[in-house]
Design an enzyme around this catalytic site. Structure first.
Site, PDB file in Angstrom:
ATOM      1  N   TYR A  96       0.816  -1.220   0.000  1.00 19.70           N
ATOM      2  CA  TYR A  96       0.000   0.000   0.000  1.00 19.70           C
ATOM      3  C   TYR A  96       0.849   1.270   0.000  1.00 19.70           C
ATOM      4  CZ  TYR A  96      -3.791   3.211   1.340  1.00 19.70           C
ATOM      5  OH  TYR A  96      -4.711   4.245   1.376  1.00 19.70           O
ATOM      6  N   LYS A 109       1.287   4.068  -2.983  1.00 17.59           N
ATOM      7  CA  LYS A 109       0.856   5.459  -2.829  1.00 17.59           C
ATOM      8  C   LYS A 109       2.013   6.418  -3.111  1.00 17.59           C
ATOM      9  CE  LYS A 109      -3.513   4.997  -1.854  1.00 17.59           C
ATOM     10  NZ  LYS A 109      -4.538   5.512  -2.788  1.00 17.59           N
TER      11      LYS A 109
HETATM   12  N1  LIG Z   1     -10.123   6.104   4.445  1.00 15.27           N
HETATM   13  C1  LIG Z   1      -8.919   6.530   4.784  1.00 15.27           C
HETATM   14  O1  LIG Z   1      -8.604   6.678   5.971  1.00 15.27           O
HETATM   15  C2  LIG Z   1      -7.909   6.854   3.700  1.00 15.27           C
HETATM   16  C3  LIG Z   1      -6.679   7.365   4.098  1.00 15.27           C
HETATM   17  C4  LIG Z   1      -5.740   7.673   3.146  1.00 15.27           C
HETATM   18  C5  LIG Z   1      -6.022   7.482   1.806  1.00 15.27           C
HETATM   19  N2  LIG Z   1      -7.225   6.967   1.426  1.00 15.27           N
HETATM   20  C6  LIG Z   1      -7.447   6.800  -0.004  1.00 15.27           C
HETATM   21  O2  LIG Z   1      -8.653   7.408  -0.384  1.00 15.27           O
HETATM   22  C7  LIG Z   1      -9.178   6.744  -1.532  1.00 15.27           C
HETATM   23  C8  LIG Z   1     -10.638   6.365  -1.299  1.00 15.27           C
HETATM   24  O3  LIG Z   1     -10.672   5.490  -0.192  1.00 15.27           O
HETATM   25  P1  LIG Z   1     -11.962   5.245   0.691  1.00 15.27           P
HETATM   26  O4  LIG Z   1     -11.503   5.315   2.089  1.00 15.27           O
HETATM   27  O5  LIG Z   1     -13.082   6.099   0.228  1.00 15.27           O
HETATM   28  O6  LIG Z   1     -12.223   3.714   0.344  1.00 15.27           O
HETATM   29  P2  LIG Z   1     -13.552   2.920  -0.047  1.00 15.27           P
HETATM   30  O7  LIG Z   1     -13.196   1.490   0.066  1.00 15.27           O
HETATM   31  O8  LIG Z   1     -14.719   3.459   0.679  1.00 15.27           O
HETATM   32  O9  LIG Z   1     -13.730   3.300  -1.588  1.00 15.27           O
HETATM   33  C9  LIG Z   1     -12.878   2.810  -2.587  1.00 15.27           C
HETATM   34  C10 LIG Z   1     -13.727   2.517  -3.799  1.00 15.27           C
HETATM   35  O10 LIG Z   1     -12.865   2.050  -4.842  1.00 15.27           O
HETATM   36  C11 LIG Z   1     -13.526   0.996  -5.501  1.00 15.27           C
HETATM   37  N3  LIG Z   1     -12.548   0.132  -6.164  1.00 15.27           N
HETATM   38  C12 LIG Z   1     -11.654  -0.690  -5.573  1.00 15.27           C
HETATM   39  N4  LIG Z   1     -10.971  -1.358  -6.516  1.00 15.27           N
HETATM   40  C13 LIG Z   1     -11.444  -0.948  -7.714  1.00 15.27           C
HETATM   41  C14 LIG Z   1     -11.151  -1.293  -9.057  1.00 15.27           C
HETATM   42  N5  LIG Z   1     -10.219  -2.211  -9.367  1.00 15.27           N
HETATM   43  N6  LIG Z   1     -11.821  -0.658 -10.047  1.00 15.27           N
HETATM   44  C15 LIG Z   1     -12.779   0.267  -9.754  1.00 15.27           C
HETATM   45  N7  LIG Z   1     -13.112   0.605  -8.504  1.00 15.27           N
HETATM   46  C16 LIG Z   1     -12.449   0.003  -7.499  1.00 15.27           C
HETATM   47  C17 LIG Z   1     -14.294   0.252  -4.410  1.00 15.27           C
HETATM   48  O11 LIG Z   1     -15.334  -0.515  -4.955  1.00 15.27           O
HETATM   49  C18 LIG Z   1     -14.768   1.404  -3.550  1.00 15.27           C
HETATM   50  O12 LIG Z   1     -16.057   1.852  -3.935  1.00 15.27           O
HETATM   51  C19 LIG Z   1      -8.265   5.541  -1.787  1.00 15.27           C
HETATM   52  O13 LIG Z   1      -7.329   5.907  -2.782  1.00 15.27           O
HETATM   53  C20 LIG Z   1      -7.586   5.352  -0.444  1.00 15.27           C
HETATM   54  O14 LIG Z   1      -6.327   4.709  -0.572  1.00 15.27           O
HETATM   55  C21 LIG Z   1      -8.181   6.651   2.346  1.00 15.27           C
END
Ligand SMILES: NC(=O)c1ccc[n+]([C@@H]2O[C@H](COP(=O)([O-])OP(=O)(O)OC[C@H]3O[C@@H](n4cnc5c(N)ncnc54)[C@H](O)[C@@H]3O)[C@@H](O)[C@H]2O)c1
Length: 270
Positions: A159, A163
């Site tokens: 991960y 990133k």
């Molecule tokens: N939640 C946190 O604390 C956090 C922290 C840092 C970064 N992020 C980043 O923010 C972004 C969104 O994360 P989130 O927390 O909303 O996660 P989430 O799991 O709620 O949403 C991610 C979405 O991506 C979709 N997805 C996954 N693989 C896919 C694929 N191969 N093709 C198309 N869609 C796909 C999933 O179906 C899901 O709807 C991500 O890039 C994550 O790494 C989140």
């Protein structure tokens, strides 16, 4: 006074992972700003729910089932978006997976599977939707990375490395496509409550413990990230290119507060 301060009214925006926590908030914020949104996700039920929420608020969104690790799937979605709305002006690369694992025993297949979505997916979507931006004279790409891109964490598998790759991919795009009018920037969230992280917060006390180590004294919400994404998507950030905005409530700036300094603590004061 203009009613289109962000300059996004009528702009075609594509958001990957738009069925998830942050992606859905980004879609709703873009639609609220008057943009027409192509929503991509491989989870069709969540995708449909995002499109429904946009329609409920009077906005325009097209739900496009898509796997961002599959170039044919992205190309098909990009064509449907182009046919429906015209060239894409904004791409938000947000879809990602979280798969922790110890590096000592992490299987190559696991490593590759995560990078295929989290890093290669950003490259492929940038290339395919970027074509529409380059052909039509410009656009803005916003990548959603993470504080994990710059802070190492044990047992985070592929991960963090993925990133960090996204942050550099964004800079590469910025310098390569900037002269053609396409900007590229990154938003790096800290701790945000979403379906991706919900298992952590299901453990009693974790929400409070996490909030306590953030200078803003709370964990973030998807809307905290969406507002920054919308700024970078908008012409209001027209001279911001190749940058990373960290949205973590100040968490990453708190290293000095870990140092014991007898006599310098100020209990009860801020
Ligand atoms: N939640 C946190 O604390 C956090 C922290 C840092 C970064 N992020 C980043 O923010 C972004 C969104 O994360 P989130 O927390 O909303 O996660 P989430 O799991 O709620 O949403 C991610 C979405 O991506 C979709 N997805 C996954 N693989 C896919 C694929 N191969 N093709 C198309 N869609 C796909 C999933 O179906 C899901 O709807 C991500 O890039 C994550 O790494 C989140």
């Amino acid at each position: 006074m203009t009613d289109d301060w962000l300059g996004l009214k009528g702009k075609v925006c594509a958001v990957t992972g738009g069925g998830g926590g942050i992606g859905r908030a980004v879609v709703l914020a873009l639609a609220e700003a008057g943009a027409t949104v192509a929503v991509l996700d491989r989870d069709e039920a969540q995708l449909a729910e995002t499109a429904r929420l946009v329609a409920e608020r009077g906005g325009t969104a097209l739900a496009l089932p898509c796997d961002v690790s599959d170039p044919d799937s992205i190309a098909a979605a990009a064509k449907r978006s182009l046919d429906a709305f015209g060239p894409c002006a904004v791409l938000v690369n947000n879809a990602a997976l979280l798969r922790p694992g110890p590096l000592r025993s992490l299987a190559l297949a696991e490593w590759n599977a995560l990078l295929a979505v989290n890093l290669t997916g950003c490259f492929l979507c940038s290339q395919i939707f970027g074509e529409q931006m380059l052909d039509s004279g410009g656009g803005s790409i916003v990548h959603v990375a993470s504080i994990a891109a710059s802070h190492a964490q044990a047992f985070s598998g592929a991960y963090s490395a993925g990133k960090a790759g996204v942050v550099m991919l964004s800079r590469q795009l910025a310098v390569e496509w900037g002269p053609s009018g396409v900007r590229s920037n990154t938003v790096s969230p800290g701790m945000i409550v979403t379906p991706l992280s919900k298992d952590f917060y299901a453990v009693p006390g974790v929400l409070e413990q996490r909030g306590a180590v953030v200078p803003c004294r709370r964990v973030g919400q998807p809307e905290d990230i969406a507002d920054t994404v919308v700024f970078l998507a908008s012409p209001r950030s027209g001279y911001v290119n190749g940058e990373e905005i960290i949205v973590d409530g100040g968490f990453g700036r708190g290293l000095m507060s870990l140092i014991p300094r007898p006599g310098y603590e100020r209990p009860g004061q801020s």
